[in-house]
Enzyme design. Structure first.
Site, PDB file in Angstrom:
ATOM      1  CG  ASN A   1       8.232  -2.860  -5.215  1.00 35.08           C
ATOM      2  OD1 ASN A   1       7.596  -3.237  -4.239  1.00 35.08           O
ATOM      3  ND2 ASN A   1       7.806  -2.999  -6.457  1.00 35.08           N
TER       4      ASN A   1
ATOM      5  CB  THR B   1       0.553 -10.530   0.615  1.00 37.55           C
ATOM      6  OG1 THR B   1       1.757 -10.648   1.334  1.00 37.55           O
ATOM      7  CG2 THR B   1      -0.396 -11.640   1.030  1.00 37.55           C
TER       8      THR B   1
END
Lengths: 410, 410
Positions: free
Chosen positions: A405, A194
């Site tokens: 990730n 984000t």
């Protein structure tokens, strides 16, 4: 999730106080104990505000809240938390933002619609608003006008370095300052990248003018940066103008010639922050600047530039320090924009590797390969069609990105 | 570039001969010595042809050649080489395809415009047509009607297993067979992922009808598969119909009811091959099927499905066996298609993890996590808006993908 500082990091600048802005941080235990996870900023009466948000069709509850508050154009408080994004939380999420707005308004002594909210962290978990009740009154009492590096650190998640930018400039006779901080494509939990950025100035600018400046400013900065083509549900950029600079006179017209210097300085702050976000892309070891020139239009150039900047094959080639211009040709070709193979030229740095649809006869693989060892790489694609141009920034795609990730959520 | 066989590989099927099709392979030394790098197929007189090619605006010279030959609708020879893509080779590339067409026509005893070409390998290097002169006459003499696994192996580059599919079906009273082979997202050099697929049948079908069947068939198969969102300059799919099945009668109308079974069988062959390509995606360890249902339209559903299937964050989560539905929300949201956060439901396999904009109250992370350990994963996004639907296939994004594509070109 502690990790080494990005090899592309830059030092935090000296940032002066902004008249009319104070802030404090706190530990609310939102996801972890003993971690700074709340940031509260307070703004003087009369502060105007502008915002730009994620284009996601599934935005978080705080994004919905900010869009609503923005209609008033007035800001007195900004409340940011990490650990929980309050995204995809349904009616509970709306109840939480309502409670947060009330609590922050009480702490700041303002109306709830003068409160702005941002949350980053895991998705789909309800965020307990009562955590804020325990820390906001004290945070408001402690609020001070610096140091800004604390503000930048407080909004970091897995960013590896704090990101700040500052410029001072004249509007008429008044000297005004613009300070900005950002958090980038770090992960919490890990969950999702984000981007949050907050910019404040002591200039006096009416809210509609401020919005016009911000909307124009993001085009060549935050909207020209990509790490992995993914778009968060929570991306938020807010610009606050307190009007408290000595001698500041309110500017109410975006065409006011006194704004020229301010506009340029704001653009610089936004670009500086955006590039710092790319420098701290997950696993990044190289900063890649993609320039597309002589496209059919600026818009077409930007689409081609993003096609190159988002191509996994281009990004892995950069990670491998491979001057693989075939992959750039591929990325130009797949963009779907006007392109003529036989007019296309591609350069890595100053080395032209392809010219008019063929390998450049003067191309030296040794020179190009040596260039690819740099930490900062410029790829230029000359489409040879018109005068459209665009520049975007990204980072390379490394095994560390996949590791960061692909690790199982703990 | 030898690598272990993909854990997602499937066995090569028993493929019968196709009446009217013979083929042979050869070593032309295009890039490496002692490596099969040429594949020549010969087709009986009267063979019709259809093709679908890359959407790249910078296609290779062989793609340009095939598009031109396709206008005649007649095929007698197919010449494929690996080692050099003859892409971005300017006028030299056109001269090469002209020479290749002439040489193959001489070997096959046909006109150059009945020759089809495909090349895969490095980009930007001139391809020496004289290499073909040395091998094509002998290859034509040796051409035989099998075994098809040799054909599938001959077009492999760094594919880790040969890919074939076959179906037999009735058209009227005649039994016809469809054989297809494909090479997938392997790399040569390494340079670029190129998809090549060749399908042959002994049915008798007029070229325009064949083209209509192929164009319709790719929508749900090859155009529903993505490995890394990148598009080669050379992607080529060709379908040949020899008309030599005993009793075959020429079909000249795409609405001919006798085609129903053939159309279904062709679609199955294409889908089978396309999924095998995803199974052999670079570094792939998991096959991911993305189903989007109840979207505003089928087209909208496909865009959302590709947004999910191409998301690096979704693909790395799959690699990490992480039931990270927040990233699926993110990918739905960024697609830019109609979506309502509060109507969205997401499932991994049979486990619904999110319902009506919130975490499913009955969701068990243990069950979802156990499911993610499977080699084949189905992700379903129910948008709750209309009756549009689409299914696409991809693979996970692993460190091996980065290693394969980030290694320096040798």
């Amino acid at each position: 999730m502690s990790s080494a500082i990005s090899p592309l990091s830059v030092p935090f600048p000296d940032m002066p106080p902004i008249a009319g802005v104070t802030f404090a941080t706190a530990e609310a235990g939102i996801k972890y104990k003993n971690r700074l996870d709340v940031f509260l900023a307070l703004f003087a009466e009369g502060t105007t505000v502008a915002g730009v948000f994620t284009t996601s069709k599934c935005p978080s509850a705080p994004v919905d809240w900010c869009r609503q508050s923005l209609k008033g154009g007035s800001a007195r408080a900004l409340l940011v938390n990490s650990g929980n994004a309050n995204a995809f939380t349904g009616k509970k999420g709306v109840a939480t933002t309502t409670a947060q707005g009330q609590l922050a308004a009480e702490a700041a002594g303002c109306r709830p619609d003068e409160v702005f909210l941002a949350s980053t962290g895991v998705i789909g978990e309800p965020l307990d608003a009562s955590k804020f009740a325990a820390v906001l009154p004290d945070a408001a009492r402690r609020a001070a006008d610096g140091p800004w590096i604390d503000a930048a650190r407080a909004i970091m998640t897995t960013d590896t370095f704090p990101k700040g930018a500052t410029r001072s400039v004249k509007i008429g006779d008044a000297t005004v300052t613009i300070n900005g901080i950002a958090k980038g494509a770090g992960m919490i939990a890990p969950d999702m990248a984000t981007m949050l950025s907050f910019v404040a100035t002591d200039a006096a600018i009416a809210a509609p003018v401020l919005q016009a400046l911000l909307s124009a400013g993001v085009v060549g900065s935050f909207n020209a940066v990509t790490v992995d083509s993914d778009t968060s549900t929570s991306d938020t950029l807010l610009l606050f103008a307190t009007g408290k600079a000595p001698g500041a006179e309110l500017v109410t017209d975006v065409a006011d010639p006194r704004l020229a210097g301010f506009k340029a300085a704001l653009d610089e702050v936004l670009l500086d922050l955006a590039i710092q976000v790319a420098r701290d892309g997950e696993g990044a070891r190289k900063l890649i600047e993609v320039r597309v020139i002589n496209a059919a239009s600026d818009q077409s150039a930007k689409r081609v530039a993003f096609s190159i900047a988002n191509s996994p094959l281009v990004k892995t080639a950069a990670a491998g320090e491979d001057a693989n211009w075939g992959r750039v040709v591929m990325a130009v070709g797949k963009a779907g924009e006007p392109a003529d193979r036989d007019l296309l030229s591609i350069s890595f740095g100053e080395t032209r590797v392809a010219f008019e649809g063929e390998r450049d006869p003067d191309y030296s693989e040794d020179v190009a390969s040596a260039y690819m060892k740099n930490k900062e790489i410029v790829i230029t694609a000359d489409l040879g069609l018109g005068d459209g141009r665009a520049t975007v920034w990204t980072c390379d795609l490394t095994k560390e990105y996949v590791a960061i990730n692909g690790d199982y959520r703990s």
